[in-house]
Scaffold this motif. Structure first.
Motif, short mmCIF file in Angstrom:
data_model
loop_
_atom_site.label_atom_id
_atom_site.label_comp_id
_atom_site.label_asym_id
_atom_site.label_seq_id
_atom_site.Cartn_x
_atom_site.Cartn_y
_atom_site.Cartn_z
N LEU A 123 21.19 41.65 33.13
CA LEU A 123 22.20 42.23 34.02
C LEU A 123 23.48 41.41 33.91
O LEU A 123 23.46 40.18 34.00
CB LEU A 123 21.69 42.25 35.46
N ILE A 151 14.99 42.50 30.47
CA ILE A 151 16.02 43.06 31.34
C ILE A 151 17.14 42.05 31.52
O ILE A 151 16.92 40.91 31.93
CB ILE A 151 15.44 43.47 32.72
N ILE A 186 21.97 50.95 31.75
CA ILE A 186 22.30 51.51 33.07
C ILE A 186 23.71 51.05 33.44
O ILE A 186 24.01 49.85 33.46
CB ILE A 186 21.32 51.05 34.16
N VAL A 242 21.77 46.21 32.27
CA VAL A 242 22.40 46.80 33.44
C VAL A 242 23.80 46.23 33.56
O VAL A 242 23.98 45.00 33.54
CB VAL A 242 21.60 46.50 34.72
N ALA A 278 26.26 50.67 36.31
CA ALA A 278 26.33 50.59 37.78
C ALA A 278 27.59 49.82 38.15
O ALA A 278 27.54 48.80 38.85
CB ALA A 278 25.07 49.92 38.34
N GLY A 297 22.79 48.40 40.71
CA GLY A 297 22.40 47.65 39.53
C GLY A 297 21.21 46.74 39.75
O GLY A 297 20.27 46.71 38.95
N GLY A 306 19.75 53.78 42.23
CA GLY A 306 19.34 52.66 41.38
C GLY A 306 17.84 52.62 41.18
O GLY A 306 17.36 52.32 40.08
N GLY A 352 16.24 52.92 37.53
CA GLY A 352 15.41 51.82 37.07
C GLY A 352 14.02 52.27 36.64
O GLY A 352 13.48 51.78 35.63
N ALA A 355 18.09 48.79 40.37
CA ALA A 355 17.59 49.35 39.12
C ALA A 355 16.86 48.31 38.29
O ALA A 355 15.79 48.57 37.72
CB ALA A 355 18.76 49.94 38.31
N ALA A 356 17.43 47.11 38.20
CA ALA A 356 16.80 46.04 37.41
C ALA A 356 15.44 45.68 37.99
O ALA A 356 14.45 45.52 37.26
CB ALA A 356 17.71 44.82 37.38
#
Length: 451
Positions: free
Chosen positions: A30, A28, A108, A5, A110, A12, A308, A312, A15-16
């Motif tokens: 970010l 995952i 993703i 992400v 964001a 963000g 998000g 996700g 979504a995570a």
């Protein structure tokens, strides 16, 4: 599967977290170029005014909180480029200025939005600020006690500008708003915006309309005044640029990801871009207006969270959909609450509807109940079939309730006749015997019938 992400404020981080809940077995990661993640930008004016005493309260989660769920969050890490062919990112660690490459299976974007800052003389003077992120808030917190400003100028009369007018008033700073449009709040219809205009004047806010910023003057590196395009000079110890924001799409564009007609990243209802395995969510991407079906861009925190959540879920193998927005928004300036949903009368005309409208005065409780407060409510409907197209409300109490009812009516594609017969809660402390939105819908329905 490795999910990366880019961006960690609202969309963000949502979504995570959602991707982890859908499938905890995924890796995952970010990356966030700021020093904080998961914060509420909407709360920052209230930190500046002191309503929120502890500025850390607007920070929702820390990297270590995400780590407990197995989500690796890297702050002060900036993604420099996306190679969609190799499925790799180029990343710079801003803490030690080293670069590295990392691969992903799904991505993703964001990246959010940033303030529009005009390239004008004096724009870099001390005391010229924007308010969008945590570093902006830190600047406010550092400069206010250092400068002890007596006069502030806000460039722009949108939501942030009017929220900050209240903030500066609370800090005993004389405030002037300069707006290039002929009225404040151009998304609202004129008669509703005028109510807000009058309330600002009642609270000693000076308003200059139909004029723009031309130049910023300073002395010893500090702001002293602003000059307008029409030649006015306004003294200022503090200037806030609040003329709007633009989506951060440079990364996406360079990677060959399609942008939409609004200039933001184009996505479908699953939040997928035109590149397989790449999704986008939040203020960097556009969506659909659920009334007109047209592409639209509305950078608000609640929309970012909703998008998000969908991105996700789908990036982790789900099948969620984001259907679009009605444009529901609300803010407070001084004692006044201002909100809208759906189309304004002007935007309905521009979208080829034949709008009919009514403005009524309502209150938040029975007329005989102590503490009764009033508000103005405008409903807009399609003359063809009576379907509700939008609502606007300005007042002291009950505004949020009216707009939320109207937004739900838009969701159900209700007509004025439907809304006139809505079964809404009544008790004297909470509402008149007939809710003001029922009364307004009845008046508008009668106006439709008369034609």
């Amino acid at each position: 599967m490795r999910i990366i992400v880019i961006g960690g404020v609202a969309a963000g981080t949502k979504a995570a977290a959602k991707a982890h809940r859908v499938d905890p077995n995924n890796e995952i990661i970010l990356y966030q170029d700021e020093s904080e993640v998961s914060y509420s930008a909407c709360g920052m004016p209230y930190v500046i005014s002191g309503v929120i005493a502890d500025e850390r309260k607007v920070i929702i989660r820390q990297p270590e909180d995400f780590a407990k769920d197995g989500i690796r969050v890297f702050i002060r890490h900036r993604v420099l480029g996306i190679d969609t062919g190799k499925q790799q990112l180029s990343v710079r660690n801003l803490q030690d200025n080293t670069n590295f490459t990392v691969s992903y299976d799904r991505l993703i974007i964001a990246t959010g939005a940033r303030p529009i800052v005009p390239n004008l003389e004096g724009i870099t003077l001390e005391g010229v600020l924007t308010l969008r992120n945590i570093s902006d808030l830190a600047q406010f917190k550092a400069l206010l006690p250092a400068l002890l400003p007596q006069k502030a100028v806000i460039i722009g009369a949108g939501y942030i500008g009017l929220e900050l007018a209240e903030t500066f008033h609370a800090l005993n700073i004389k405030t002037t708003i300069i707006e290039k449009a002929p009225r404040i709040l151009p998304k609202f219809d004129p008669e509703m915006a005028q109510r807000v205009h009058d309330h600002l004047l009642e609270n000693q806010v000076e308003i200059i309309l139909g004029d723009g910023l031309a130049k910023l003057n300073g002395s010893n590196g500090r702001i002293t005044s602003v000059e307008t395009e029409l030649g006015k000079t306004v003294p200022a110890d503090l200037v806030v640029i609040a003329i709007g924001v633009k989506p951060n799409t440079e990364l996406a564009k360079q990677a060959g990801i399609e942008l939409g007609v609004t200039g933001a990243v184009k996505v479908d209802s699953s939040m997928a871009t035109n590149v397989a395995g790449v999704y986008a969510a939040g203020d960097c991407c556009e969506t659909i207006n659920r009334i007109t079906g047209a592409a639209t861009w509305m950078p608000l925190g609640d929309i970012a969270n909703l998008q998000g959540r969908v991105a996700g879920e789908n990036v982790a193998g789900g099948d969620a959909r984001f259907p679009g927005i009605f444009g529901t928004a609300i803010f407070k300036t001084f004692k006044l609450t201002v909100a809208m949903t759906g189309l304004s009368e002007q935007s309905a005309l521009e979208s080829d509807f034949d709008p009919i409208s009514i403005v009524t005065e309502g209150s938040d409780r029975a007329r005989y109940y102590p503490g009764r407060q009033g508000f103005s409510l405008k409903l807009i409907a399609d003359r063809k079939d009576g379907r509700l197209l939008g609502a606007q409300a300005v007042g002291f109490e009950g505004v949020d309730k009216m707009i939320d009812i109207a937004a739900t009516a838009l969701l159900g594609k209700l007509t004025c006749s439907d809304l006139e017969n809505a079964d809404l809660a009544y008790s004297p402390p909470f509402s008149p015997v007939l809710s003001p939105i029922i009364v307004a819908a009845g008046v508008l329905n009668g106006k439709l019938a008369a034609r």
